[in-house]
Design an enzyme around this catalytic site. Structure first.
Site, PDB file in Angstrom:
ATOM      1  CG  ASN A  14      81.927  16.291  16.873  1.00 19.88           C
ATOM      2  OD1 ASN A  14      83.181  16.605  17.016  1.00 19.88           O
ATOM      3  ND2 ASN A  14      81.233  16.595  16.117  1.00 19.88           N
ATOM      4  CG  HIS A  61      88.039  19.042  15.036  1.00 20.70           C
ATOM      5  ND1 HIS A  61      87.237  18.827  16.359  1.00 20.70           N
ATOM      6  CD2 HIS A  61      87.309  18.661  14.072  1.00 20.70           C
ATOM      7  CE1 HIS A  61      86.053  18.394  15.801  1.00 20.70           C
ATOM      8  NE2 HIS A  61      85.851  18.500  14.480  1.00 20.70           N
TER       9      HIS A  61
END
Ligand code: NDP
Length: 514
Positions: A140, A67
């Site tokens: 997510n 990320h």
């Protein structure tokens, strides 16, 4: 404090602060430096220059190992429906109650400079500054993930990163892993649908994926999954559009989010919860601690309860987005982790990462600081900048009274017993059932199944032959025709193999968009 007795960060553009060194000493010309005569060497006494260079040399902190590329903004959460029958979480206590928040969206595998439109799941994290502490949703944009055994996380992520020898993205590594760990298939179906390349961060859903527990005032609890449904509608790029955008504007999603908020087009999400009682969970067809499975909505309907709106851009990307530190272990009274093993490992891993990237006092960084926190037993450490609890004793002292607020814990609810065992989930035919359900969902919209086949083929063609063959078999386990169609499209598309590196005779470069 610097000139005019103000913290450095509070000067407005309209003000004219005095330029100084980091210790606040005024400097007449920031471009001048000290040397012996006009052509002689520099002077070590020139603190302004050394201050400048030494700080520059330390500008980078480690990027997130996953990320790394992301964007975010501030906003607020508002309770829209009464759900007091299923929760005692203070933030959700009254219809109309509002809580400030910050959100960060990201791709997963790429480095900090990688294109926003890469085919990848998207991180969808929100930190709520609640009256009872910061509550982080570290979600997510897909409801499932590639794995359900926590040991596999670093191993899997390595296959999405660069080949250790060539330093290239490597389609063989990618598909070799997936086709030998076929519990990934459900997430692979999500990733290679057009939702694998969202048009923007505003046009995608968020899902808790992991199961949590919400407790009730009567001491009982339910298992829950949270969904954030985009109010902008789901909108995606095709593979081709995503690749084109990666070349033209690799920061497209970052720009889209910033511009839309700047233009007062505030993105919002309708927030829903799926609820299962422990008794229902026990009889449920699916293991609710298995991150590769959803709770089908016809069996466990979505119950709306709130709205998240993003309405304010950050002032400073590094301070507020690069340093924002989310963790599934940042919880508030009324919510507890379930025994989902991937969630349990995340409870450890996220704060561990923050301590590594930001330091032991990462919760003192303004964007991470809760509305109020009092823990004088956390003392010292690098960058203790909040006053370090002053003269408060650093142990439970009889000379310092504190209030201890009773917090109901539901630990008694679950009684775990058993031998300590080494464990790994097995892959069974059940693992293909929900993947097939998604294949059927794609069939509801014309063109989606065709796009899926060509999205896979465009990528899989770059893998070695035996890996390709194993992958066709994996897709045949979802649907016979799907396996055959992917094989046909991949083999007719597949460009002639080239040798990129020793030991990678048939491996070709990973396509740009993945
Ligand atoms: P439902 O028909 O009740 O729900 C289907 C879900 O799929 C909807 O939430 C919809 O989201 C979403 N969806 C629609 N198109 C796509 C797409 N192209 N890619 C990914 N998701 C899409 O079915 P079930 O709950 O029984 O689930 C069937 C399959 O749908 C599952 O196997 C799962 O992969 C997928 N799915 C299920 C979710 C769940 O939590 N149950 C959540 C998301 C997907 P939207 O309303 O936003 O269009």
């Amino acid at each position: 404090m610097v000139a005019d007795d103000k913290p450095a960060s509070t000067f407005k553009y309209s003000e004219k602060p005095v330029y100084t060194t980091s210790n606040g000493c005024p400097v007449e010309n920031p471009e001048e430096y000290q040397r012996v005569g006009q052509n002689g060497p520099l002077l070590l006494q020139d603190f302004h220059l050394i201050d400048l260079l030494a700080h520059f040399d330390r500008e980078r902190i480690p990027e997130r190992v996953v990320h790394a590329k992301g964007a975010g903004a501030y906003g607020e959460f508002e309770v829209t429906h009464d759900i007091s029958d299923i929760t005692e979480i203070d933030m959700l206590s009254n219809v109309g109650k509002k809580t400030s928040a910050i959100a960060r969206f990201s791709t997963v595998g790429g480095e900090k400079g990688s294109p926003d439109t890469a085919r990848d799941p998207r991180g969808f994290s929100v930190k709520f500054y609640t009256e009872e502490g910061n509550w982080d949703w570290v979600y997510n944009n897909t409801p499932v993930f590639f794995l359900r055994d926590p040991t596999k996380f670093p191993l899997f992520i390595h296959t999405q990163k660069r080949n250790p020898q060539t330093n290239l993205k490597d389609a063989t590594m990618f598909w070799d892993y997936l086709s030998t760990h076929q519990e990934s298939i459900h997430q692979v179906m999500h990733l290679f649908s057009d939702r694998g390349t969202p048009y923007s961060y505003r046009h995608m859903n968020g899902y808790s994926g992991n199961t949590h527990k919400w407790t009730k005032p009567d001491g009982t609890f339910n298992y829950v999954q949270v969904h954030l449904k985009t109010d902008q509608g789901n909108k995606t790029f095709t593979n081709e559009e995503a690749g084109k955008m990666a070349a033209e504007n690799p920061d497209w999603n970052t720009q889209d989010l910033f511009d839309s908020i700047q233009n007062k087009e505030y993105p919002s999400w309708t927030v829903c919860v799926q609820v299962l009682s422990p008794e229902q969970a026990e009889k449920f067809r699916w293991n609710i601690f298995d991150l590769t499975k959803v709770w089908p909505q016809k069996d466990v309907p979505l119950r709306p309860f709130g709205k998240l709106t993003l309405n304010k851009n950050v002032e400073n990307y590094f301070a507020e987005i690069e340093q924002v530190a989310f963790s599934p272990s940042h919880l508030v009274p009324g919510v507890e982790p379930s025994a989902d093993p991937v969630l349990q490992s995340r409870l450890f891993s996220y704060p561990d990462t923050h301590r590594h990237r930001l330091g032991v006092n990462y919760q003192q960084i303004p964007v991470n600081a809760p509305l109020r926190a009092f823990n004088p037993y956390h003392r010292d450490g690098a960058m203790a900048v909040n006053g370090n609890y002053g003269a408060n004793p650093n142990y439970p002292s009889s000379y310092r009274s504190m209030t201890y607020k009773p917090v109901k814990a539901s630990q008694q609810h679950e009684k775990w017993a058993g031998a300590a065992v080494s464990y790994l989930f097995e892959v069974t035919p059940e693992d293909f059932v929900q993947a097939k359900a998604l294949w059927d969902v794609l069939g509801r919209t014309p063109g989606q199944q065709d796009n899926f086949i060509s999205n896979v083929a465009g990528h899989l063609g770059a893998a070695k032959k035996d890996t390709r063959e194993r992958t066709y078999e994996m897709f045949s386990n979802v649907d016979k025709e799907l396996g055959a169609s992917i094989k046909k499209a991949t083999e007719s598309d597949a460009p002639a193999p080239t040798s990129q590196a020793a030991g990678q005779a048939e491996s070709r470069q990973f396509p740009q968009t993945v």
